[in-house]
Design a protein around this motif. Structure first.
Motif, PDB file in Angstrom:
ATOM      1  N   ASN A   1       0.806  -1.226   0.000  1.00  0.00           N
ATOM      2  CA  ASN A   1       0.000   0.000   0.000  1.00  0.00           C
ATOM      3  C   ASN A   1       0.834   1.269   0.000  1.00  0.00           C
ATOM      4  O   ASN A   1       0.326   2.344  -0.303  1.00  0.00           O
TER       5      ASN A   1
ATOM      6  N   THR B   1      -0.623  -9.155  -6.583  1.00  0.00           N
ATOM      7  CA  THR B   1      -1.558  -8.368  -5.773  1.00  0.00           C
ATOM      8  C   THR B   1      -1.201  -6.898  -5.929  1.00  0.00           C
ATOM      9  O   THR B   1      -0.058  -6.496  -5.690  1.00  0.00           O
TER      10      THR B   1
ATOM     11  N   SER C   1      -1.933  -3.010  -4.796  1.00  0.00           N
ATOM     12  CA  SER C   1      -2.428  -2.344  -3.591  1.00  0.00           C
ATOM     13  C   SER C   1      -3.558  -1.375  -3.905  1.00  0.00           C
ATOM     14  O   SER C   1      -3.772  -0.969  -5.053  1.00  0.00           O
ATOM     15  N   SER C   2      -4.256  -0.989  -2.841  1.00  0.00           N
ATOM     16  CA  SER C   2      -5.389  -0.067  -2.985  1.00  0.00           C
ATOM     17  C   SER C   2      -4.945   1.347  -3.310  1.00  0.00           C
ATOM     18  O   SER C   2      -5.764   2.191  -3.677  1.00  0.00           O
TER      19      SER C   2
ATOM     20  N   THR D   1      -5.138  -9.975  -8.079  1.00  0.00           N
ATOM     21  CA  THR D   1      -5.880  -9.356  -6.977  1.00  0.00           C
ATOM     22  C   THR D   1      -5.615  -7.859  -7.010  1.00  0.00           C
ATOM     23  O   THR D   1      -4.452  -7.430  -7.020  1.00  0.00           O
ATOM     24  N   CYS D   2      -6.683  -7.085  -7.056  1.00  0.00           N
ATOM     25  CA  CYS D   2      -6.546  -5.627  -7.038  1.00  0.00           C
ATOM     26  C   CYS D   2      -7.412  -5.093  -5.901  1.00  0.00           C
ATOM     27  O   CYS D   2      -8.639  -5.236  -5.914  1.00  0.00           O
ATOM     28  N   ASN D   3      -6.770  -4.497  -4.907  1.00  0.00           N
ATOM     29  CA  ASN D   3      -7.484  -4.035  -3.710  1.00  0.00           C
ATOM     30  C   ASN D   3      -8.048  -2.630  -3.832  1.00  0.00           C
ATOM     31  O   ASN D   3      -8.653  -2.126  -2.878  1.00  0.00           O
TER      32      ASN D   3
ATOM     33  N   TYR E   1      -9.681 -10.902  -8.340  1.00  0.00           N
ATOM     34  CA  TYR E   1     -10.237 -10.632  -7.014  1.00  0.00           C
ATOM     35  C   TYR E   1     -10.222  -9.123  -6.752  1.00  0.00           C
ATOM     36  O   TYR E   1      -9.163  -8.480  -6.791  1.00  0.00           O
ATOM     37  N   VAL E   2     -11.412  -8.578  -6.511  1.00  0.00           N
ATOM     38  CA  VAL E   2     -11.555  -7.138  -6.274  1.00  0.00           C
ATOM     39  C   VAL E   2     -12.506  -6.944  -5.092  1.00  0.00           C
ATOM     40  O   VAL E   2     -13.240  -7.866  -4.714  1.00  0.00           O
ATOM     41  N   PRO E   3     -12.506  -5.741  -4.474  1.00  0.00           N
ATOM     42  CA  PRO E   3     -13.449  -5.496  -3.371  1.00  0.00           C
ATOM     43  C   PRO E   3     -14.877  -5.799  -3.803  1.00  0.00           C
ATOM     44  O   PRO E   3     -15.306  -5.407  -4.897  1.00  0.00           O
TER      45      PRO E   3
ATOM     46  N   ILE F   1     -11.991  -6.444   1.851  1.00  0.00           N
ATOM     47  CA  ILE F   1     -10.697  -5.836   2.162  1.00  0.00           C
ATOM     48  C   ILE F   1     -10.717  -5.424   3.631  1.00  0.00           C
ATOM     49  O   ILE F   1     -11.520  -4.572   4.030  1.00  0.00           O
TER      50      ILE F   1
END
Length: 506
Positions: A148, A168, A170-171, A191-193, A215-217, A241
Protein backbone atom coordinates in the motif's frame (compact mmCIF):
# COMPACT_ATOMS: atom_id res chain seq x y z
CA UNK A 1 4.44 -8.40 -30.58
CA UNK A 2 7.84 -8.00 -32.31
CA UNK A 3 7.17 -4.29 -32.62
CA UNK A 4 6.50 -4.08 -28.87
CA UNK A 5 9.75 -5.83 -27.96
CA UNK A 6 11.65 -3.59 -30.36
CA UNK A 7 10.21 -0.47 -28.70
CA UNK A 8 11.14 -1.70 -25.21
CA UNK A 9 14.63 -2.68 -26.37
CA UNK A 10 15.12 0.76 -27.92
CA UNK A 11 14.07 2.46 -24.67
CA UNK A 12 16.35 0.25 -22.59
CA UNK A 13 19.28 0.93 -24.89
CA UNK A 14 18.75 4.68 -24.85
CA UNK A 15 18.56 4.83 -21.09
CA UNK A 16 21.62 2.62 -20.75
CA UNK A 17 23.72 5.31 -22.41
CA UNK A 18 22.84 7.65 -19.52
CA UNK A 19 23.79 5.18 -16.77
CA UNK A 20 26.30 6.38 -14.19
CA UNK A 21 29.42 4.62 -12.87
CA UNK A 22 29.48 3.70 -9.19
CA UNK A 23 31.05 6.12 -6.67
CA UNK A 24 32.22 3.53 -4.15
CA UNK A 25 31.65 -0.02 -3.00
CA UNK A 26 31.36 -1.79 0.37
CA UNK A 27 31.03 -5.38 1.51
CA UNK A 28 27.86 -6.55 3.28
CA UNK A 29 27.52 -10.19 4.42
CA UNK A 30 30.26 -11.21 1.98
CA UNK A 31 28.70 -9.44 -1.01
CA UNK A 32 30.26 -6.40 -2.65
CA UNK A 33 27.58 -3.72 -3.07
CA UNK A 34 28.12 -0.73 -5.38
CA UNK A 35 26.74 2.73 -4.62
CA UNK A 36 26.12 6.10 -6.21
CA UNK A 37 25.95 9.08 -3.84
CA UNK A 38 22.59 10.86 -4.16
CA UNK A 39 23.16 13.38 -1.36
CA UNK A 40 26.64 14.45 -0.27
CA UNK A 41 25.32 16.71 2.49
CA UNK A 42 23.37 15.73 5.56
CA UNK A 43 21.23 13.75 5.50
CA UNK A 44 23.61 11.66 3.38
CA UNK A 45 22.04 9.13 1.01
CA UNK A 46 23.03 6.65 -1.69
CA UNK A 47 21.45 4.48 -4.36
CA UNK A 48 22.53 0.91 -5.03
CA UNK A 49 23.98 0.63 -8.54
CA UNK A 50 25.99 -1.66 -10.82
CA UNK A 51 29.73 -2.07 -11.13
CA UNK A 52 31.70 -0.08 -13.69
CA UNK A 53 30.72 2.54 -16.23
CA UNK A 54 28.15 0.51 -18.12
CA UNK A 55 25.58 -1.93 -16.79
CA UNK A 56 26.70 -4.69 -19.14
CA UNK A 57 30.39 -4.27 -18.24
CA UNK A 58 30.28 -6.78 -15.39
CA UNK A 59 27.31 -9.09 -15.92
CA UNK A 60 26.47 -11.16 -12.84
CA UNK A 61 28.43 -8.96 -10.40
CA UNK A 62 25.46 -9.75 -8.12
CA UNK A 63 24.66 -13.45 -7.75
CA UNK A 64 23.01 -15.92 -5.40
CA UNK A 65 21.22 -14.41 -2.42
CA UNK A 66 22.06 -10.75 -1.82
CA UNK A 67 21.16 -8.62 1.21
CA UNK A 68 21.23 -4.83 0.90
CA UNK A 69 22.06 -2.88 4.13
CA UNK A 70 19.98 0.12 5.22
CA UNK A 71 23.10 2.30 5.59
CA UNK A 72 26.76 2.27 4.61
CA UNK A 73 29.85 4.12 5.87
CA UNK A 74 32.05 6.02 3.44
CA UNK A 75 34.73 8.67 4.10
CA UNK A 76 33.66 8.99 7.74
CA UNK A 77 29.95 9.53 6.99
CA UNK A 78 27.01 7.17 7.20
CA UNK A 79 24.86 7.13 4.08
CA UNK A 80 21.27 5.95 4.13
CA UNK A 81 20.38 3.54 1.32
CA UNK A 82 17.22 5.05 -0.19
CA UNK A 83 17.01 3.73 -3.77
CA UNK A 84 17.71 0.82 -6.10
CA UNK A 85 19.20 2.65 -9.07
CA UNK A 86 18.62 2.30 -12.79
CA UNK A 87 19.81 -1.06 -14.22
CA UNK A 88 21.36 -2.03 -10.88
CA UNK A 89 20.63 -5.77 -11.18
CA UNK A 90 19.92 -5.93 -14.92
CA UNK A 91 20.92 -9.24 -16.52
CA UNK A 92 22.22 -10.69 -13.24
CA UNK A 93 21.14 -14.13 -14.39
CA UNK A 94 22.64 -15.93 -11.38
CA UNK A 95 20.85 -13.72 -8.81
CA UNK A 96 18.21 -15.83 -7.03
CA UNK A 97 16.90 -13.70 -4.16
CA UNK A 98 17.17 -10.21 -2.73
CA UNK A 99 16.54 -8.67 0.69
CA UNK A 100 15.63 -4.99 0.37
CA UNK A 101 15.87 -2.81 3.54
CA UNK A 102 13.03 -0.61 4.79
CA UNK A 103 15.17 2.47 4.15
CA UNK A 104 14.57 2.10 0.39
CA UNK A 105 11.79 4.30 -1.01
CA UNK A 106 12.15 3.79 -4.78
CA UNK A 107 13.01 1.27 -7.49
CA UNK A 108 14.35 3.10 -10.53
CA UNK A 109 13.91 2.23 -14.21
CA UNK A 110 14.69 -1.39 -15.12
CA UNK A 111 16.34 -1.93 -11.74
CA UNK A 112 15.75 -5.74 -11.78
CA UNK A 113 15.10 -6.38 -15.47
CA UNK A 114 16.16 -9.66 -17.09
CA UNK A 115 17.13 -11.31 -13.77
CA UNK A 116 16.00 -14.62 -15.19
CA UNK A 117 16.58 -16.67 -12.02
CA UNK A 118 15.34 -14.13 -9.46
CA UNK A 119 12.62 -16.13 -7.74
CA UNK A 120 12.11 -14.26 -4.48
CA UNK A 121 11.79 -10.54 -3.76
CA UNK A 122 9.62 -8.78 -1.19
CA UNK A 123 8.88 -5.13 -1.81
CA UNK A 124 9.11 -3.41 1.60
CA UNK A 125 6.24 -1.12 2.54
CA UNK A 126 8.67 1.81 2.62
CA UNK A 127 8.77 1.88 -1.20
CA UNK A 128 6.61 4.63 -2.69
CA UNK A 129 7.55 4.46 -6.39
CA UNK A 130 8.48 1.74 -8.86
CA UNK A 131 10.04 2.74 -12.16
CA UNK A 132 9.03 1.42 -15.56
CA UNK A 133 10.18 -2.07 -16.61
CA UNK A 134 11.43 -2.67 -13.07
CA UNK A 135 10.88 -6.45 -13.33
CA UNK A 136 10.96 -6.80 -17.11
CA UNK A 137 11.64 -10.42 -18.18
CA UNK A 138 12.15 -11.72 -14.62
CA UNK A 139 10.90 -15.07 -15.82
CA UNK A 140 11.38 -16.93 -12.50
CA UNK A 141 9.25 -14.60 -10.40
CA UNK A 142 6.06 -16.46 -9.52
CA UNK A 143 4.29 -14.14 -7.11
CA UNK A 144 4.48 -10.42 -6.35
CA UNK A 145 2.70 -8.13 -3.91
CA UNK A 146 2.74 -4.37 -4.42
CA UNK A 147 2.31 -2.87 -0.92
CA UNK A 148 0.00 0.00 0.00
CA UNK A 149 2.97 2.35 0.38
CA UNK A 150 3.44 2.44 -3.42
CA UNK A 151 1.63 5.39 -4.98
CA UNK A 152 3.56 5.80 -8.25
CA UNK A 153 4.19 3.01 -10.73
CA UNK A 154 5.61 3.03 -14.27
CA UNK A 155 4.73 1.11 -17.42
CA UNK A 156 5.68 -2.44 -18.31
CA UNK A 157 6.47 -3.39 -14.69
CA UNK A 158 5.90 -7.12 -15.21
CA UNK A 159 6.24 -7.26 -18.99
CA UNK A 160 7.55 -10.65 -20.19
CA UNK A 161 7.46 -12.17 -16.67
CA UNK A 162 6.48 -15.49 -18.16
CA UNK A 163 6.58 -17.42 -14.87
CA UNK A 164 4.40 -14.98 -12.94
CA UNK A 165 1.40 -16.79 -11.47
CA UNK A 166 -0.22 -14.25 -9.12
CA UNK A 167 0.03 -10.51 -8.47
CA UNK A 168 -1.56 -8.37 -5.77
CA UNK A 169 -2.00 -4.67 -6.57
CA UNK A 170 -2.43 -2.34 -3.59
CA UNK A 171 -5.39 -0.07 -2.98
CA UNK A 172 -3.15 3.00 -3.43
CA UNK A 173 -2.53 2.39 -7.16
CA UNK A 174 -4.72 4.44 -9.51
CA UNK A 175 -3.02 3.57 -12.82
CA UNK A 176 -1.17 0.50 -14.12
CA UNK A 177 0.02 1.97 -17.43
CA UNK A 178 0.81 0.28 -20.72
CA UNK A 179 2.35 -3.20 -21.12
CA UNK A 180 1.85 -3.79 -17.37
CA UNK A 181 1.19 -7.54 -17.72
CA UNK A 182 2.39 -7.89 -21.30
CA UNK A 183 3.16 -11.53 -22.03
CA UNK A 184 2.29 -12.80 -18.52
CA UNK A 185 0.61 -15.87 -19.96
CA UNK A 186 1.12 -17.98 -16.81
CA UNK A 187 -1.00 -15.72 -14.60
CA UNK A 188 -3.67 -17.70 -12.77
CA UNK A 189 -5.07 -14.83 -10.68
CA UNK A 190 -4.93 -11.09 -10.21
CA UNK A 191 -5.88 -9.36 -6.98
CA UNK A 192 -6.55 -5.63 -7.04
CA UNK A 193 -7.48 -4.03 -3.71
CA UNK A 194 -8.34 -0.63 -5.16
CA UNK A 195 -11.99 0.30 -4.68
CA UNK A 196 -11.86 2.32 -7.91
CA UNK A 197 -10.42 0.38 -10.87
CA UNK A 198 -6.94 1.72 -11.76
CA UNK A 199 -6.70 3.26 -15.20
CA UNK A 200 -5.49 0.66 -17.73
CA UNK A 201 -4.29 0.89 -21.32
CA UNK A 202 -5.35 -1.27 -24.24
CA UNK A 203 -2.15 -3.33 -23.98
CA UNK A 204 -1.94 -3.50 -20.16
CA UNK A 205 -3.25 -7.09 -20.16
CA UNK A 206 -1.81 -8.19 -23.52
CA UNK A 207 -1.39 -11.96 -23.56
CA UNK A 208 -3.18 -12.56 -20.22
CA UNK A 209 -5.92 -15.20 -20.03
CA UNK A 210 -9.12 -13.20 -19.52
CA UNK A 211 -10.91 -16.11 -17.84
CA UNK A 212 -8.68 -16.21 -14.74
CA UNK A 213 -10.24 -15.07 -11.45
CA UNK A 214 -9.77 -11.40 -10.70
CA UNK A 215 -10.24 -10.63 -7.01
CA UNK A 216 -11.56 -7.14 -6.27
CA UNK A 217 -13.45 -5.50 -3.37
CA UNK A 218 -16.93 -6.99 -3.36
CA UNK A 219 -18.54 -3.56 -3.44
CA UNK A 220 -16.56 -2.73 -6.60
CA UNK A 221 -17.27 -5.71 -8.86
CA UNK A 222 -19.69 -3.80 -11.06
CA UNK A 223 -17.19 -0.93 -11.39
CA UNK A 224 -14.50 -3.30 -12.69
CA UNK A 225 -16.93 -5.05 -15.01
CA UNK A 226 -17.69 -1.73 -16.67
CA UNK A 227 -14.19 -0.17 -16.50
CA UNK A 228 -12.23 0.26 -19.71
CA UNK A 229 -10.02 -2.80 -20.42
CA UNK A 230 -10.81 -4.36 -17.02
CA UNK A 231 -14.12 -5.31 -18.61
CA UNK A 232 -12.24 -7.88 -20.75
CA UNK A 233 -12.06 -10.23 -17.74
CA UNK A 234 -15.00 -12.56 -17.24
CA UNK A 235 -14.44 -14.03 -13.77
CA UNK A 236 -14.63 -11.42 -11.01
CA UNK A 237 -14.62 -12.59 -7.41
CA UNK A 238 -15.60 -10.28 -4.58
CA UNK A 239 -13.27 -10.04 -1.59
CA UNK A 240 -13.57 -8.24 1.70
CA UNK A 241 -10.70 -5.84 2.16
CA UNK A 242 -9.90 -5.67 5.89
CA UNK A 243 -10.10 -2.24 7.42
CA UNK A 244 -8.01 -1.79 10.54
CA UNK A 245 -9.82 0.44 12.97
CA UNK A 246 -8.71 1.62 16.40
CA UNK A 247 -11.62 2.72 18.54
CA UNK A 248 -12.39 3.30 22.17
CA UNK A 249 -15.47 3.35 24.34
CA UNK A 250 -16.07 4.32 27.92
CA UNK A 251 -16.43 1.74 30.63
CA UNK A 252 -20.07 0.66 30.71
CA UNK A 253 -20.78 1.72 27.09
CA UNK A 254 -21.35 -0.55 24.07
CA UNK A 255 -19.62 -0.30 20.66
CA UNK A 256 -22.35 -0.61 18.01
CA UNK A 257 -20.71 0.48 14.73
CA UNK A 258 -20.77 -1.99 11.81
CA UNK A 259 -23.52 -3.95 13.54
CA UNK A 260 -21.30 -4.83 16.51
CA UNK A 261 -22.46 -5.14 20.10
CA UNK A 262 -19.24 -5.11 22.15
CA UNK A 263 -18.59 -3.89 25.68
CA UNK A 264 -15.09 -5.31 26.34
CA UNK A 265 -11.60 -4.37 25.18
CA UNK A 266 -9.94 -6.61 22.59
CA UNK A 267 -9.34 -7.27 18.89
CA UNK A 268 -12.44 -8.26 16.92
CA UNK A 269 -13.09 -9.37 13.33
CA UNK A 270 -16.41 -7.88 12.27
CA UNK A 271 -17.96 -9.00 8.98
CA UNK A 272 -20.96 -7.06 7.75
CA UNK A 273 -21.91 -7.45 4.10
CA UNK A 274 -18.81 -6.49 2.11
CA UNK A 275 -17.19 -4.90 5.15
CA UNK A 276 -14.43 -6.73 6.99
CA UNK A 277 -13.33 -4.79 10.03
CA UNK A 278 -10.37 -5.64 12.23
CA UNK A 279 -11.33 -3.68 15.31
CA UNK A 280 -8.90 -2.90 18.10
CA UNK A 281 -11.22 -1.74 20.84
CA UNK A 282 -9.88 0.08 23.90
CA UNK A 283 -11.97 0.42 27.04
CA UNK A 284 -11.37 3.77 28.71
CA UNK A 285 -12.13 3.82 32.43
CA UNK A 286 -14.50 6.23 34.07
CA UNK A 287 -12.65 8.04 36.82
CA UNK A 288 -14.28 8.35 40.22
CA UNK A 289 -13.40 10.81 42.97
CA UNK A 290 -14.93 10.67 46.43
CA UNK A 291 -15.42 13.77 48.56
CA UNK A 292 -16.72 14.10 52.09
CA UNK A 293 -18.21 17.38 53.22
CA UNK A 294 -20.65 19.02 55.60
CA UNK A 295 -23.09 21.87 55.20
CA UNK A 296 -25.84 23.56 57.12
CA UNK A 297 -29.38 22.69 56.20
CA UNK A 298 -30.91 25.19 53.80
CA UNK A 299 -27.58 26.52 52.52
CA UNK A 300 -26.47 26.27 48.87
CA UNK A 301 -23.72 23.71 48.17
CA UNK A 302 -21.58 24.76 45.17
CA UNK A 303 -18.28 22.83 45.35
CA UNK A 304 -16.95 20.23 42.82
CA UNK A 305 -19.47 21.27 40.17
CA UNK A 306 -22.53 20.79 42.41
CA UNK A 307 -25.06 23.54 42.93
CA UNK A 308 -28.10 22.75 45.04
CA UNK A 309 -29.85 23.71 48.26
CA UNK A 310 -28.90 21.16 50.88
CA UNK A 311 -31.76 19.82 52.94
CA UNK A 312 -31.10 16.05 53.09
CA UNK A 313 -28.12 14.04 54.23
CA UNK A 314 -26.92 11.51 51.62
CA UNK A 315 -24.80 10.57 48.59
CA UNK A 316 -24.74 12.86 45.55
CA UNK A 317 -23.05 12.19 42.18
CA UNK A 318 -21.87 14.54 39.45
CA UNK A 319 -20.63 13.55 35.95
CA UNK A 320 -17.98 15.57 34.10
CA UNK A 321 -17.11 14.82 30.45
CA UNK A 322 -13.36 15.19 30.84
CA UNK A 323 -10.95 12.26 30.40
CA UNK A 324 -10.75 10.46 27.02
CA UNK A 325 -14.32 11.52 26.35
CA UNK A 326 -15.55 9.52 29.34
CA UNK A 327 -17.46 10.77 32.31
CA UNK A 328 -15.44 11.55 35.39
CA UNK A 329 -17.76 10.71 38.27
CA UNK A 330 -17.60 12.72 41.46
CA UNK A 331 -19.28 11.16 44.47
CA UNK A 332 -20.14 13.52 47.30
CA UNK A 333 -20.92 12.12 50.72
CA UNK A 334 -22.67 15.08 52.30
CA UNK A 335 -23.60 15.51 55.93
CA UNK A 336 -26.33 18.11 56.38
CA UNK A 337 -26.27 19.61 59.85
CA UNK A 338 -29.34 21.29 61.24
CA UNK A 339 -28.93 24.93 62.17
CA UNK A 340 -29.49 25.23 65.94
CA UNK A 341 -31.99 27.65 67.42
CA UNK A 342 -30.67 30.77 69.15
CA UNK A 343 -30.28 30.15 72.91
CA UNK A 344 -33.27 31.23 74.98
CA UNK A 345 -33.96 31.91 78.67
CA UNK A 346 -30.48 33.32 79.21
CA UNK A 347 -30.11 33.64 82.99
CA UNK A 348 -27.33 35.14 85.14
CA UNK A 349 -27.01 34.14 88.78
CA UNK A 350 -24.28 35.33 91.13
CA UNK A 351 -22.98 32.50 93.25
CA UNK A 352 -20.45 33.53 95.84
CA UNK A 353 -17.66 35.12 93.82
CA UNK A 354 -18.70 34.12 90.27
CA UNK A 355 -21.55 34.39 87.79
CA UNK A 356 -23.44 31.31 86.68
CA UNK A 357 -24.81 31.83 83.17
CA UNK A 358 -27.38 29.28 81.94
CA UNK A 359 -29.62 28.99 78.85
CA UNK A 360 -31.70 26.60 76.80
CA UNK A 361 -30.73 25.42 73.29
CA UNK A 362 -30.31 22.37 71.02
CA UNK A 363 -26.71 23.14 70.04
CA UNK A 364 -23.73 20.78 70.21
CA UNK A 365 -21.48 23.52 71.59
CA UNK A 366 -21.76 27.20 72.50
CA UNK A 367 -19.82 30.42 72.19
CA UNK A 368 -20.03 32.79 75.17
CA UNK A 369 -19.77 36.53 74.49
CA UNK A 370 -19.28 39.06 77.27
CA UNK A 371 -19.57 42.70 76.32
CA UNK A 372 -19.43 41.62 72.62
CA UNK A 373 -16.12 39.74 73.02
CA UNK A 374 -15.83 35.96 72.70
CA UNK A 375 -14.61 34.65 76.06
CA UNK A 376 -15.29 30.90 75.98
CA UNK A 377 -16.50 27.80 74.12
CA UNK A 378 -18.43 25.20 76.10
CA UNK A 379 -20.36 22.01 75.35
CA UNK A 380 -23.02 22.35 78.09
CA UNK A 381 -25.66 25.10 78.48
CA UNK A 382 -23.90 26.55 81.49
CA UNK A 383 -20.87 28.76 82.05
CA UNK A 384 -19.19 29.97 85.25
CA UNK A 385 -17.47 33.35 84.99
CA UNK A 386 -14.93 34.09 87.75
CA UNK A 387 -13.15 36.97 86.05
CA UNK A 388 -15.28 39.72 87.59
CA UNK A 389 -14.75 43.15 89.20
CA UNK A 390 -16.84 44.53 92.06
CA UNK A 391 -19.71 46.82 90.99
CA UNK A 392 -18.84 46.29 87.30
CA UNK A 393 -21.82 45.59 85.00
CA UNK A 394 -21.45 42.69 82.55
CA UNK A 395 -23.61 41.85 79.50
CA UNK A 396 -23.75 38.34 78.08
CA UNK A 397 -24.88 36.77 74.80
CA UNK A 398 -24.62 33.13 73.66
CA UNK A 399 -24.45 31.52 70.21
CA UNK A 400 -25.34 27.85 69.52
CA UNK A 401 -23.00 25.78 67.30
CA UNK A 402 -23.70 22.52 65.40
CA UNK A 403 -20.69 21.48 63.30
CA UNK A 404 -20.21 24.32 60.82
CA UNK A 405 -23.68 25.65 61.53
CA UNK A 406 -24.35 28.39 64.03
CA UNK A 407 -27.38 30.23 65.31
CA UNK A 408 -28.00 33.88 65.74
CA UNK A 409 -26.88 35.36 69.06
CA UNK A 410 -29.26 35.09 71.95
CA UNK A 411 -30.92 38.09 73.52
CA UNK A 412 -28.58 40.06 75.74
CA UNK A 413 -28.72 39.81 79.53
CA UNK A 414 -26.78 42.09 81.88
CA UNK A 415 -25.94 41.97 85.60
CA UNK A 416 -23.69 43.95 87.97
CA UNK A 417 -21.23 41.92 89.98
CA UNK A 418 -21.07 42.62 93.73
CA UNK A 419 -18.32 41.18 95.84
CA UNK A 420 -19.77 38.59 98.23
CA UNK A 421 -18.72 40.71 101.20
CA UNK A 422 -21.03 43.50 100.01
CA UNK A 423 -24.16 41.34 99.55
CA UNK A 424 -26.57 41.50 102.46
CA UNK A 425 -27.91 38.06 103.26
CA UNK A 426 -29.97 36.77 106.17
CA UNK A 427 -27.93 34.82 108.68
CA UNK A 428 -27.81 31.16 107.68
CA UNK A 429 -25.43 28.74 109.31
CA UNK A 430 -24.23 25.82 107.16
CA UNK A 431 -21.99 22.86 107.88
CA UNK A 432 -20.68 20.35 105.34
CA UNK A 433 -18.89 17.33 106.77
CA UNK A 434 -16.83 15.26 106.58
CA UNK A 435 -14.86 17.47 104.21
CA UNK A 436 -12.73 16.08 102.61
CA UNK A 437 -14.75 12.87 102.25
CA UNK A 438 -14.45 9.55 100.44
CA UNK A 439 -17.85 9.81 98.76
CA UNK A 440 -20.59 10.85 101.22
CA UNK A 441 -21.21 14.05 103.21
CA UNK A 442 -23.91 15.64 105.35
CA UNK A 443 -25.16 19.20 104.88
CA UNK A 444 -26.63 20.94 107.99
CA UNK A 445 -28.44 24.28 107.67
CA UNK A 446 -29.68 26.62 110.42
CA UNK A 447 -31.81 29.71 109.83
CA UNK A 448 -33.57 28.62 106.63
CA UNK A 449 -36.74 30.76 106.41
CA UNK A 450 -38.24 29.14 103.26
CA UNK A 451 -37.88 26.06 101.06
CA UNK A 452 -34.52 25.88 99.31
CA UNK A 453 -32.96 24.07 96.35
CA UNK A 454 -29.58 22.42 96.74
CA UNK A 455 -27.60 22.01 93.50
CA UNK A 456 -24.43 19.92 93.18
CA UNK A 457 -21.94 20.95 90.43
CA UNK A 458 -19.00 18.95 89.12
CA UNK A 459 -15.56 20.37 88.32
CA UNK A 460 -16.62 21.79 84.92
CA UNK A 461 -19.79 23.42 86.17
CA UNK A 462 -22.37 20.81 85.22
CA UNK A 463 -25.32 20.24 87.55
CA UNK A 464 -25.11 16.57 88.54
CA UNK A 465 -27.63 16.48 91.40
CA UNK A 466 -30.67 18.50 92.50
CA UNK A 467 -32.23 18.30 95.97
CA UNK A 468 -35.18 20.08 97.57
CA UNK A 469 -34.82 21.11 101.20
CA UNK A 470 -38.06 22.03 102.97
CA UNK A 471 -38.15 24.95 105.39
CA UNK A 472 -38.47 22.79 108.46
CA UNK A 473 -35.72 20.40 107.45
CA UNK A 474 -32.12 21.21 108.34
CA UNK A 475 -30.15 18.14 107.16
CA UNK A 476 -29.34 16.65 103.73
CA UNK A 477 -27.26 13.58 102.86
CA UNK A 478 -25.13 13.97 99.75
CA UNK A 479 -23.83 10.80 98.07
CA UNK A 480 -21.12 11.21 95.40
CA UNK A 481 -20.05 7.56 95.24
CA UNK A 482 -21.05 7.42 91.55
CA UNK A 483 -18.64 10.22 90.67
CA UNK A 484 -14.89 10.57 90.62
CA UNK A 485 -12.52 12.35 92.90
CA UNK A 486 -12.41 16.13 92.74
CA UNK A 487 -13.78 19.41 94.05
CA UNK A 488 -17.57 19.78 93.88
CA UNK A 489 -19.71 22.87 94.49
CA UNK A 490 -22.76 22.62 96.77
CA UNK A 491 -25.14 25.53 96.15
CA UNK A 492 -28.07 26.48 98.42
CA UNK A 493 -30.72 28.75 96.84
CA UNK A 494 -34.01 30.22 98.04
CA UNK A 495 -35.73 33.58 98.00
CA UNK A 496 -33.34 35.13 100.51
CA UNK A 497 -30.03 33.31 100.13
CA UNK A 498 -27.62 32.04 97.52
CA UNK A 499 -24.64 30.29 99.04
CA UNK A 500 -22.02 27.89 97.68
CA UNK A 501 -19.74 25.56 99.59
CA UNK A 502 -16.89 23.39 98.29
CA UNK A 503 -16.78 19.64 98.92
CA UNK A 504 -13.59 17.68 98.32
CA UNK A 505 -13.95 14.00 97.36
CA UNK A 506 -10.72 12.01 97.68
Amino acid sequence: MNKTILILFTILTALTLNAKAHDFSAINNGDTIYYNITSSTAPFSVAVTFKGDYNDSFINEYSGSVSIPDSVQYNGNYYKVTSIGMYTFRKCATLTSLIIPYSVTSFEYSSFSECSNLASLIIPNSVTSIGSSAFYACSSLSSMIIPNSVTSIGYGIFSSCTGLISVTISSSINSIGSWFFNGCSALTSITCNAAIPPTAESNSFYGVNKNIPVYVPCNSISSYQSALHWSEFTNYVGIRIPQYINASICEGDIYTNYGANIDSAGVYNIVSGCDSIILNLILNPTYQTNHYDTICKGQTYNNYGFNFIADTIGLYTQNHNTINGCDSIIKLYLIVNSTPNPPSNLTINQISNFFEITWQSNGISYEIYRDDSLIANVTQPIYLDYDLIHEQPYCYKVKSINGDCESELSNINCKTYLNIENIEQPYISTKLYPNPTNNKAKLEIEGLNSDAEVLVYDMIGRIIQKHKLNQGKNELDIDLSSYGKGVYSIRIINDSTNQTKKLIVQ
